[in-house]
Design a protein around this motif. Structure first.
Motif, PDB file in Angstrom:
ATOM      1  N   ILE A 143       6.687 -14.051  -5.592  1.00 57.27           N
ATOM      2  CA  ILE A 143       7.613 -13.433  -4.638  1.00 57.27           C
ATOM      3  C   ILE A 143       7.496 -11.906  -4.697  1.00 57.27           C
ATOM      4  O   ILE A 143       7.405 -11.224  -3.671  1.00 57.27           O
ATOM      5  CB  ILE A 143       9.049 -13.893  -4.927  1.00 57.27           C
ATOM      6  CG1 ILE A 143       9.204 -15.369  -4.564  1.00 57.27           C
ATOM      7  CG2 ILE A 143      10.052 -13.077  -4.129  1.00 57.27           C
ATOM      8  CD1 ILE A 143      10.549 -15.929  -4.930  1.00 57.27           C
ATOM      9  N   ALA A 144       7.471 -11.357  -5.934  1.00 55.17           N
ATOM     10  CA  ALA A 144       7.374  -9.898  -6.072  1.00 55.17           C
ATOM     11  C   ALA A 144       6.062  -9.388  -5.514  1.00 55.17           C
ATOM     12  O   ALA A 144       6.025  -8.374  -4.802  1.00 55.17           O
ATOM     13  CB  ALA A 144       7.530  -9.507  -7.543  1.00 55.17           C
ATOM     14  N   ILE A 167       6.230  -9.371  -1.738  1.00 57.68           N
ATOM     15  CA  ILE A 167       7.002  -8.233  -1.208  1.00 57.68           C
ATOM     16  C   ILE A 167       6.173  -6.957  -1.293  1.00 57.68           C
ATOM     17  O   ILE A 167       6.067  -6.184  -0.329  1.00 57.68           O
ATOM     18  CB  ILE A 167       8.317  -8.096  -1.990  1.00 57.68           C
ATOM     19  CG1 ILE A 167       9.265  -9.233  -1.635  1.00 57.68           C
ATOM     20  CG2 ILE A 167       8.982  -6.762  -1.696  1.00 57.68           C
ATOM     21  CD1 ILE A 167      10.453  -9.319  -2.536  1.00 57.68           C
ATOM     22  N   PHE A 168       5.554  -6.731  -2.480  1.00 56.95           N
ATOM     23  CA  PHE A 168       4.765  -5.510  -2.659  1.00 56.95           C
ATOM     24  C   PHE A 168       3.578  -5.481  -1.703  1.00 56.95           C
ATOM     25  O   PHE A 168       3.336  -4.478  -1.024  1.00 56.95           O
ATOM     26  CB  PHE A 168       4.280  -5.414  -4.108  1.00 56.95           C
ATOM     27  CG  PHE A 168       3.310  -4.296  -4.340  1.00 56.95           C
ATOM     28  CD1 PHE A 168       3.697  -2.981  -4.142  1.00 56.95           C
ATOM     29  CD2 PHE A 168       2.019  -4.556  -4.745  1.00 56.95           C
ATOM     30  CE1 PHE A 168       2.810  -1.953  -4.340  1.00 56.95           C
ATOM     31  CE2 PHE A 168       1.120  -3.528  -4.953  1.00 56.95           C
ATOM     32  CZ  PHE A 168       1.517  -2.225  -4.744  1.00 56.95           C
ATOM     33  N   VAL A 184       6.686 -13.927  -9.946  1.00 54.96           N
ATOM     34  CA  VAL A 184       5.544 -13.028  -9.746  1.00 54.96           C
ATOM     35  C   VAL A 184       5.028 -13.133  -8.317  1.00 54.96           C
ATOM     36  O   VAL A 184       4.729 -12.126  -7.665  1.00 54.96           O
ATOM     37  CB  VAL A 184       4.429 -13.345 -10.771  1.00 54.96           C
ATOM     38  CG1 VAL A 184       3.131 -12.695 -10.355  1.00 54.96           C
ATOM     39  CG2 VAL A 184       4.828 -12.869 -12.146  1.00 54.96           C
ATOM     40  N   LEU A 197       4.771  -4.974   2.050  1.00 54.69           N
ATOM     41  CA  LEU A 197       5.242  -3.611   2.346  1.00 54.69           C
ATOM     42  C   LEU A 197       4.103  -2.604   2.254  1.00 54.69           C
ATOM     43  O   LEU A 197       4.014  -1.677   3.068  1.00 54.69           O
ATOM     44  CB  LEU A 197       6.376  -3.228   1.384  1.00 54.69           C
ATOM     45  CG  LEU A 197       7.713  -3.888   1.682  1.00 54.69           C
ATOM     46  CD1 LEU A 197       8.741  -3.474   0.666  1.00 54.69           C
ATOM     47  CD2 LEU A 197       8.196  -3.501   3.066  1.00 54.69           C
ATOM     48  N   ALA A 198       3.217  -2.775   1.250  1.00 53.62           N
ATOM     49  CA  ALA A 198       2.103  -1.838   1.112  1.00 53.62           C
ATOM     50  C   ALA A 198       1.161  -1.948   2.310  1.00 53.62           C
ATOM     51  O   ALA A 198       0.665  -0.940   2.824  1.00 53.62           O
ATOM     52  CB  ALA A 198       1.347  -2.115  -0.187  1.00 53.62           C
ATOM     53  N   TRP A 254       1.052   7.373  10.227  1.00 50.62           N
ATOM     54  CA  TRP A 254       2.244   8.213  10.155  1.00 50.62           C
ATOM     55  C   TRP A 254       1.927   9.559  10.766  1.00 50.62           C
ATOM     56  O   TRP A 254       1.041  10.262  10.315  1.00 50.62           O
ATOM     57  CB  TRP A 254       2.698   8.372   8.709  1.00 50.62           C
ATOM     58  CG  TRP A 254       3.006   7.067   8.063  1.00 50.62           C
ATOM     59  CD1 TRP A 254       2.224   6.404   7.177  1.00 50.62           C
ATOM     60  CD2 TRP A 254       4.143   6.249   8.282  1.00 50.62           C
ATOM     61  NE1 TRP A 254       2.805   5.217   6.816  1.00 50.62           N
ATOM     62  CE2 TRP A 254       3.977   5.103   7.479  1.00 50.62           C
ATOM     63  CE3 TRP A 254       5.280   6.358   9.076  1.00 50.62           C
ATOM     64  CZ2 TRP A 254       4.921   4.083   7.451  1.00 50.62           C
ATOM     65  CZ3 TRP A 254       6.212   5.348   9.029  1.00 50.62           C
ATOM     66  CH2 TRP A 254       6.027   4.224   8.227  1.00 50.62           C
ATOM     67  N   VAL A 312       5.192   3.980 -12.421  1.00 47.94           N
ATOM     68  CA  VAL A 312       4.794   2.562 -12.435  1.00 47.94           C
ATOM     69  C   VAL A 312       4.979   1.973 -13.829  1.00 47.94           C
ATOM     70  O   VAL A 312       5.547   0.881 -13.998  1.00 47.94           O
ATOM     71  CB  VAL A 312       3.333   2.443 -11.956  1.00 47.94           C
ATOM     72  CG1 VAL A 312       2.802   1.057 -12.211  1.00 47.94           C
ATOM     73  CG2 VAL A 312       3.248   2.764 -10.473  1.00 47.94           C
ATOM     74  N   ALA A 319       2.789  -0.131   5.123  1.00 47.83           N
ATOM     75  CA  ALA A 319       2.762   1.322   4.965  1.00 47.83           C
ATOM     76  C   ALA A 319       1.370   1.875   5.195  1.00 47.83           C
ATOM     77  O   ALA A 319       1.197   2.940   5.808  1.00 47.83           O
ATOM     78  CB  ALA A 319       3.246   1.701   3.564  1.00 47.83           C
ATOM     79  N   LEU A 320       0.350   1.146   4.713  1.00 43.73           N
ATOM     80  CA  LEU A 320      -1.011   1.658   4.851  1.00 43.73           C
ATOM     81  C   LEU A 320      -1.553   1.433   6.254  1.00 43.73           C
ATOM     82  O   LEU A 320      -2.415   2.177   6.718  1.00 43.73           O
ATOM     83  CB  LEU A 320      -1.931   0.986   3.831  1.00 43.73           C
ATOM     84  CG  LEU A 320      -1.656   1.350   2.377  1.00 43.73           C
ATOM     85  CD1 LEU A 320      -2.531   0.528   1.448  1.00 43.73           C
ATOM     86  CD2 LEU A 320      -1.902   2.820   2.136  1.00 43.73           C
TER      87      LEU A 320
END
Lengths: 108, 189
Positions: free
Chosen positions: B120-121, B124-125, B118, B128-129, B137, B34, B132-133
């Protein structure tokens, strides 16, 4: 999701990959030189690779497939860097600058 | 040389402290990745940005090791740090790519533009997070190989042999193309 076996969960790898993708896109938007944008692109490649390996480790029935995909991805990334740097050097010879704002004229 | 991941195998051992040491190493690798990514996109000098990319790749190699892929960890260090970062440093030496000083290049929107990037980023983060969470899975019921170096070699030369040949062709064409492009600029002057 237990803390002691954090590294045995796919979630944390996927979140790190999402963070790498977000920083890569942020860098692509904010960087003003071509090499800076190239570095951000490499971060996006790295994010994709981490995602591949995490998925093949935890979800896929064929754990070797994701690792092979990442090997190919590293080859593509290396080829991309070689091409991009030669373009950057050619641009620098012509314009004496690689600031992306100054490269706005086109000539056939 | 045996390339099986030692850390992950050692995790369920009798000593309870070893588990926490492994966890500490894992958190260190995540933090390295990171921090490297943040350095790579936020510094003004490009050479520091390349160093940040190298740092992120060290962290990624550690994460690959935790994912039972020690061969990929080696390749990450060899290719990304040994080849990609060094090539970018050569590019830095041949061109002068530092970010221009603020007074010579006025940015049209000094407040709004970084804020938009900032947002937009972060979007996205966050998206997606959350994906995923939020997903459960599930491990596969059966694995057809163990993901070892031997299994990678077998698949690479049987199932993926065509792609293997094609990637070598791509690399050859890329090297030739890079030579032609970089040389064309030279002969013009």
């Amino acid at each position: 999701m237990t803390l002691a076996h954090l590294y045995e969960q796919p979630d944390v790898y996927l979140v790190v990959a999402a963070f790498l993708l977000a920083t890569g896109i942020f860098g692509l938007m904010r960087r003003r030189t071509l090499i800076g944008m190239l570095i951000s692109g490499e971060l996006i490649f790295a994010s994709a690779g981490l995602n591949f390996v995490a998925m093949s480790r935890f979800v896929s029935p064929d754990p070797a497939a994701g690792q092979i995909a990442v090997l190919f991805l590293m080859g593509i990334a290396a080829a991309e860097v070689a091409i991009a740097l030669s373009i950057i050097i050619a641009v620098y010879r012509n314009y004496r600058s690689i600031v992306s704002k100054e490269l706005s004229e086109m000539k056939g | 040389m045996n390339l099986t991941p030692l850390l992950a195998v050692a995790a369920p051992s009798a000593n309870p402290a070893s588990n926490w040491i492994t966890l500490g190493l894992f958190i260190m690798f995540v933090a390295t990745t990171v921090a490297g990514a943040l350095i790579a996109v936020n510094t003004v000098r490009i050479i520091r940005s390349v160093s940040g990319l190298a740092l992120a790749c060290v962290g990624l190699a550690g994460l690959f090791y935790f994912l039972h892929s020690p061969f990929l960890a080696l390749m990450e260090i060899l290719i990304y740090i040994g080849a990609v970062c060094v090539t970018i440093i050569f590019g830095v030496m041949l061109a002068e790519p530092d970010e221009p000083a603020p007074e010579t290049h006025k940015r049209p929107y000094p407040v709004i533009a970084p804020l938009v990037a900032v947002v937009i980023a972060a979007g996205i983060f966050g998206g997606l997070a959350k994906l995923a969470l939020g997903h459960k899975w599930e491990a596969p019921v059966a694995k057809i190989n163990d993901g070892s170096v031997a299994a990678i070699g077998t698949s690479l030369l049987s199932t993926y042999s065509m792609a293997f040949e094609l990637i070598s062709l791509v690399l050859l064409v890329a090297i030739l193309g890079a030579l032609v492009i970089a040389r064309g600029g030279r002969t013009k002057e």
